[in-house]
Design an enzyme around this catalytic site. Structure first.
Site, mmCIF file in Angstrom:
data_model
loop_
_atom_site.group_PDB
_atom_site.id
_atom_site.type_symbol
_atom_site.label_atom_id
_atom_site.label_comp_id
_atom_site.label_asym_id
_atom_site.label_seq_id
_atom_site.Cartn_x
_atom_site.Cartn_y
_atom_site.Cartn_z
ATOM 1 N N HIS A 133 51.931 35.066 38.456
ATOM 2 C CA HIS A 133 51.172 36.108 39.157
ATOM 3 C C HIS A 133 51.845 36.480 40.470
ATOM 4 O O HIS A 133 52.023 37.671 40.773
ATOM 5 C CB HIS A 133 49.751 35.616 39.417
ATOM 6 C CG HIS A 133 48.983 36.450 40.386
ATOM 7 N ND1 HIS A 133 48.265 37.566 40.017
ATOM 8 C CD2 HIS A 133 48.842 36.346 41.736
ATOM 9 C CE1 HIS A 133 47.712 38.103 41.088
ATOM 10 N NE2 HIS A 133 48.042 37.381 42.133
ATOM 11 N N GLU A 134 52.223 35.472 41.255
ATOM 12 C CA GLU A 134 52.834 35.740 42.559
ATOM 13 C C GLU A 134 54.186 36.429 42.414
ATOM 14 O O GLU A 134 54.512 37.359 43.162
ATOM 15 C CB GLU A 134 52.979 34.436 43.359
ATOM 16 C CG GLU A 134 51.667 33.726 43.660
ATOM 17 C CD GLU A 134 50.695 34.597 44.443
ATOM 18 O OE1 GLU A 134 51.149 35.509 45.167
ATOM 19 O OE2 GLU A 134 49.468 34.364 44.332
ATOM 20 N N HIS A 146 53.853 40.106 41.745
ATOM 21 C CA HIS A 146 53.748 40.958 42.936
ATOM 22 C C HIS A 146 55.129 41.431 43.384
ATOM 23 O O HIS A 146 55.315 42.588 43.771
ATOM 24 C CB HIS A 146 53.102 40.187 44.093
ATOM 25 C CG HIS A 146 51.618 40.098 44.024
ATOM 26 N ND1 HIS A 146 50.800 41.207 43.933
ATOM 27 C CD2 HIS A 146 50.774 39.024 44.054
ATOM 28 C CE1 HIS A 146 49.526 40.828 43.915
ATOM 29 N NE2 HIS A 146 49.490 39.504 43.979
ATOM 30 N N GLU A 200 46.375 43.143 42.445
ATOM 31 C CA GLU A 200 46.111 41.801 41.947
ATOM 32 C C GLU A 200 45.979 41.796 40.420
ATOM 33 O O GLU A 200 46.520 40.927 39.737
ATOM 34 C CB GLU A 200 44.821 41.258 42.579
ATOM 35 C CG GLU A 200 44.911 40.967 44.055
ATOM 36 C CD GLU A 200 45.859 39.822 44.358
ATOM 37 O OE1 GLU A 200 45.982 38.901 43.536
ATOM 38 O OE2 GLU A 200 46.495 39.854 45.426
#
Length: 267
Positions: A128-129, A132, A191
């Site tokens: 997920h990070e 980004h 997100e």
């Protein structure tokens, strides 16, 4: 003179929007006013600052474990995003958090390792990070903040030009309005997008995508139900997050089935 400044600001604002428009990996329209190199440089500086301010864990087991998961994930980051060895640091903190920065930087807090129960759940967070970074959300956020700032300046000039009473009060309201109506909801979109990208990343790396849902169930338990209303939060509520992950799960499972990777990361 004031009207001229308003007109020139409007022209500048319109030009920036036209020049900075691009498309995210999921097909969403983005505004990016800065070069990738500029944002990467800021990411490196920010990471160095964090390392100077926060305690770094020297637990070799944590380091090996997190590095193993991160290496498995970053293997699938497009070379045009970052073409090099990612620096991974474990921070000794109770924070249940992690982050990735442009310029090939990843930070994981030891508190997260108590909530992410296995390599697959940790991979969901790291994916997920890194998502980004792949989607250049940092560039997008900086660009949108700049855009909101220009918009507020124009509004302020317009208020003064028309002799609106108590313009400071109105500007303050506009500032809050801009934050709630523009900045925060847009962050929730980012997100959700990072979740989708991260889900596919972890699947390519050979991790179990279904564990991303279990991770957010763990997050929900760890929070004890204490959180702000979703409308005023920069993150989707766990329930919303799980629902969105499940929407993309079939595709992730297909990617996982096609993967030949079998990661074996353990503390």
């Amino acid at each position: 003179m004031v009207r001229l400044r308003i007109f020139l600001s409007f022209i500048l604002l319109s030009s920036l929007v036209l020049v900075g428009c691009s498309t995210s990996p999921t097909g969403r329209k983005q505004l990016k006013l800065y070069s990738s190199n500029q944002i990467a440089q800021q990411g490196v500086l920010a990471f160095d600052h964090i390392k100077g301010k926060q305690k770094v864990s020297h637990n070799p087991r944590y380091k090996r474990y997190v590095q193993c998961v991160a290496d498995s994930i970053t293997k699938y980051v497009p070379k045009n995003v970052f073409n090099g060895k990612w620096e991974v640091v474990v921070f000794d903190s109770k924070q249940v958090n992690a982050f990735a920065l442009p310029g090939g930087k990843i930070g994981v807090y030891t508190g997260l390792l108590k909530v992410a129960k296995n390599q697959d759940q940790l991979a969901a967070v790291v994916g997920h990070e890194v998502g980004h970074v792949i989607a250049e959300h940092g560039n997008e956020r900086v660009s949108n903040n700049a855009l909101v700032g220009i918009g507020l300046q124009v509004a302020d000039a317009a208020l003064k030009a028309n002799d609106v009473k108590q313009s400071k009060t109105i500007m303050s309201a506009l500032g809050v309005g801009s934050q709630v109506a523009v900045t925060l909801p847009f962050s929730r979109i980012q997100e959700t997008e990072a979740d989708e990208i991260g889900l596919n990343l972890m699947a390519k790396a050979g991790f179990e995508p279904k564990q991303s849902v279990e991770l957010w169930k763990n997050m929900q338990k760890a929070s004890g139900g204490s959180r702000n209303l979703e409308i005023l939060s920069t993150h989707p509520a766990p329930e919303s997050r799980i629902k969105d992950l499940q929407k993309h799960m079939n595709n992730a499972l297909l990617i996982k089935k096609q993967s030949t990777n079998t990661p074996n990361c353990r503390i």
